[in-house]
Design a protein around this motif. Structure first.
Motif, PDB file in Angstrom:
ATOM      1  N   LYS A  41       1.372   4.989   1.244  1.00  0.00           N
ATOM      2  CA  LYS A  41       0.895   6.038   2.143  1.00  0.00           C
ATOM      3  C   LYS A  41       1.481   7.374   1.704  1.00  0.00           C
ATOM      4  O   LYS A  41       2.698   7.537   1.592  1.00  0.00           O
ATOM      5  CB  LYS A  41       1.286   5.744   3.590  1.00  0.00           C
ATOM      6  CG  LYS A  41       0.799   6.805   4.576  1.00  0.00           C
ATOM      7  CD  LYS A  41       1.159   6.464   6.016  1.00  0.00           C
ATOM      8  CE  LYS A  41       0.216   5.422   6.580  1.00  0.00           C
ATOM      9  NZ  LYS A  41       0.424   5.257   8.057  1.00  0.00           N
TER      10      LYS A  41
ATOM     11  N   THR B 170      -8.387   5.295   4.494  1.00  0.00           N
ATOM     12  CA  THR B 170      -7.959   5.014   5.868  1.00  0.00           C
ATOM     13  C   THR B 170      -8.126   3.555   6.258  1.00  0.00           C
ATOM     14  O   THR B 170      -7.837   3.191   7.400  1.00  0.00           O
ATOM     15  CB  THR B 170      -8.760   5.874   6.864  1.00  0.00           C
ATOM     16  OG1 THR B 170     -10.163   5.584   6.718  1.00  0.00           O
ATOM     17  CG2 THR B 170      -8.511   7.352   6.623  1.00  0.00           C
TER      18      THR B 170
ATOM     19  N   ARG C  15       0.871  -1.169   0.000  1.00  0.00           N
ATOM     20  CA  ARG C  15       0.000   0.000   0.000  1.00  0.00           C
ATOM     21  C   ARG C  15       0.910   1.222   0.000  1.00  0.00           C
ATOM     22  O   ARG C  15       2.033   1.178   0.516  1.00  0.00           O
ATOM     23  CB  ARG C  15      -0.915  -0.002   1.228  1.00  0.00           C
ATOM     24  CG  ARG C  15      -1.695  -1.292   1.381  1.00  0.00           C
ATOM     25  CD  ARG C  15      -2.374  -1.393   2.726  1.00  0.00           C
ATOM     26  NE  ARG C  15      -3.625  -0.641   2.729  1.00  0.00           N
ATOM     27  CZ  ARG C  15      -4.240  -0.250   3.840  1.00  0.00           C
ATOM     28  NH1 ARG C  15      -3.694  -0.487   5.018  1.00  0.00           N
ATOM     29  NH2 ARG C  15      -5.382   0.396   3.772  1.00  0.00           N
TER      30      ARG C  15
ATOM     31  N   SER D 124      -7.669  -0.690   6.441  1.00  0.00           N
ATOM     32  CA  SER D 124      -6.492  -1.480   6.811  1.00  0.00           C
ATOM     33  C   SER D 124      -6.534  -2.904   6.279  1.00  0.00           C
ATOM     34  O   SER D 124      -5.711  -3.729   6.652  1.00  0.00           O
ATOM     35  CB  SER D 124      -6.350  -1.516   8.334  1.00  0.00           C
ATOM     36  OG  SER D 124      -7.509  -2.081   8.932  1.00  0.00           O
ATOM     37  N   SER D 125      -7.465  -3.214   5.415  1.00  0.00           N
ATOM     38  CA  SER D 125      -7.596  -4.572   4.892  1.00  0.00           C
ATOM     39  C   SER D 125      -6.549  -4.844   3.816  1.00  0.00           C
ATOM     40  O   SER D 125      -6.093  -3.933   3.122  1.00  0.00           O
ATOM     41  CB  SER D 125      -8.998  -4.762   4.302  1.00  0.00           C
ATOM     42  OG  SER D 125      -9.081  -5.972   3.577  1.00  0.00           O
ATOM     43  N   TRP D 126      -6.172  -6.119   3.693  1.00  0.00           N
ATOM     44  CA  TRP D 126      -5.275  -6.540   2.620  1.00  0.00           C
ATOM     45  C   TRP D 126      -6.014  -7.396   1.590  1.00  0.00           C
ATOM     46  O   TRP D 126      -5.390  -8.074   0.776  1.00  0.00           O
ATOM     47  CB  TRP D 126      -4.088  -7.318   3.190  1.00  0.00           C
ATOM     48  CG  TRP D 126      -3.097  -6.452   3.916  1.00  0.00           C
ATOM     49  CD1 TRP D 126      -2.970  -6.303   5.262  1.00  0.00           C
ATOM     50  CD2 TRP D 126      -2.088  -5.616   3.334  1.00  0.00           C
ATOM     51  NE1 TRP D 126      -1.950  -5.428   5.570  1.00  0.00           N
ATOM     52  CE2 TRP D 126      -1.382  -4.993   4.396  1.00  0.00           C
ATOM     53  CE3 TRP D 126      -1.700  -5.328   2.024  1.00  0.00           C
ATOM     54  CZ2 TRP D 126      -0.329  -4.107   4.196  1.00  0.00           C
ATOM     55  CZ3 TRP D 126      -0.648  -4.451   1.815  1.00  0.00           C
ATOM     56  CH2 TRP D 126       0.026  -3.850   2.889  1.00  0.00           C
TER      57      TRP D 126
END
Length: 268
Positions: free
Chosen positions: A153, A173, A151, A175-177
């Motif tokens: 950022k 925002t 990811r 947070s899953s993959w």
């Protein structure tokens, strides 16, 4: 071409008689050996000095491509740069390839084909800046058990997300993959560089001097020169980097100390 300049080296000396042969008549042709990989680091060295670098596959100058797991399309700098990023290509080429400028082990600038840098724009993510600043700095966050799953950022603290094939923003925002996550990409490393610039930049200003000094002290020693002389060789060729001319304070990220190692060779 700027990256190639970092890897070029010149020879301050092409070859010189070893100290063990200086008191004898010089006989031509010389029998010489090339002491490469000592004062100019190269990626083929064994054991590899690159192994201790965090994210050693993401060195400065590496070419990478990002495949959106949600759309199964590649991130693309439209027109090779100068406008927005999109995610609508089914196969990668030059516009879908980004060159890493490594800031540290996790943070990078992403340079596109037209030599502009990816950064935050008023609407979406763009590649328009000719000079990287904080706004053009991205953290590549890797999945612990799958390092090619990443990811990005942005400098605003949010992740890049692919909202559609034509809209890439930095405002996510989650947070899953999962494959359905719009911020997840599969990274492909299509080209890498391994030279003195990469190893010193990769270790950083604190550790690089320690690693390089240990290499200079152990890779070639006085015992090697004695072995060379004992086996009938009368000269050595020592490639050095252009930055040795400014030793002990070469331009960053190069570190000082190679000139002292070269001085040792003349006394041996």
């Amino acid at each position: 071409m700027v990256y190639l300049a970092f890897l070029l080296f010149f020879n301050l000396i092409s070859c010189f008689p070893s100290s063990h042969a200086q008191n004898t008549d010089l006989k031509l042709p010389l029998r010489a050996v090339n002491l490469g990989n000592w004062l100019v680091t190269e990626g083929w060295m064994k054991p590899s000095r690159f192994d201790g670098i965090i994210n050693k596959d993401l060195l400065d100058g590496a070419h990478v491509q990002f495949l959106s797991t949600k759309l199964n399309k590649y991130l693309c700098a439209e027109n090779g740069g100068g406008t927005v990023l999109v995610a609508n290509r089914i196969s990668p080429s030059d516009w879908e390839t980004f060159r890493l400028w490594r800031v540290n082990e996790s943070y990078f600038h992403l340079r596109v084909l037209n030599k502009q840098f990816v950064g935050l724009g008023n609407q979406g993510v763009k590649a328009v800046s000719n000079t990287p600043t904080h706004s053009e700095t991205f953290q590549i966050v890797r999945k612990d058990d799958a390092p090619n799953r990443v990811r990005l950022k942005a400098s605003n603290g949010f992740f890049l997300q692919v909202q559609s094939e034509t809209l890439v923003t930095a405002d996510y925002t989650g947070s899953s993959w999962d494959d359905s996550d719009p911020s997840v990409f599969n990274i492909a490393i299509v080209n890498t560089l391994q030279g003195e610039y990469q190893i010193t930049n990769g270790y950083g200003p604190v550790k690089a001097p320690q690693v390089m000094q240990a290499h200079w002290d152990s890779y070639i020693t006085e015992q090697d020169f004695k072995f060379i002389s004992a086996n009938g060789l009368s000269a050595v060729r020592i490639p050095v980097g252009w930055w040795i001319a400014q030793d002990p304070n070469p331009p960053k990220p190069f570190v000082g100390g190679s000139l002292k190692a070269l001085d040792n060779a003349f006394t041996w």
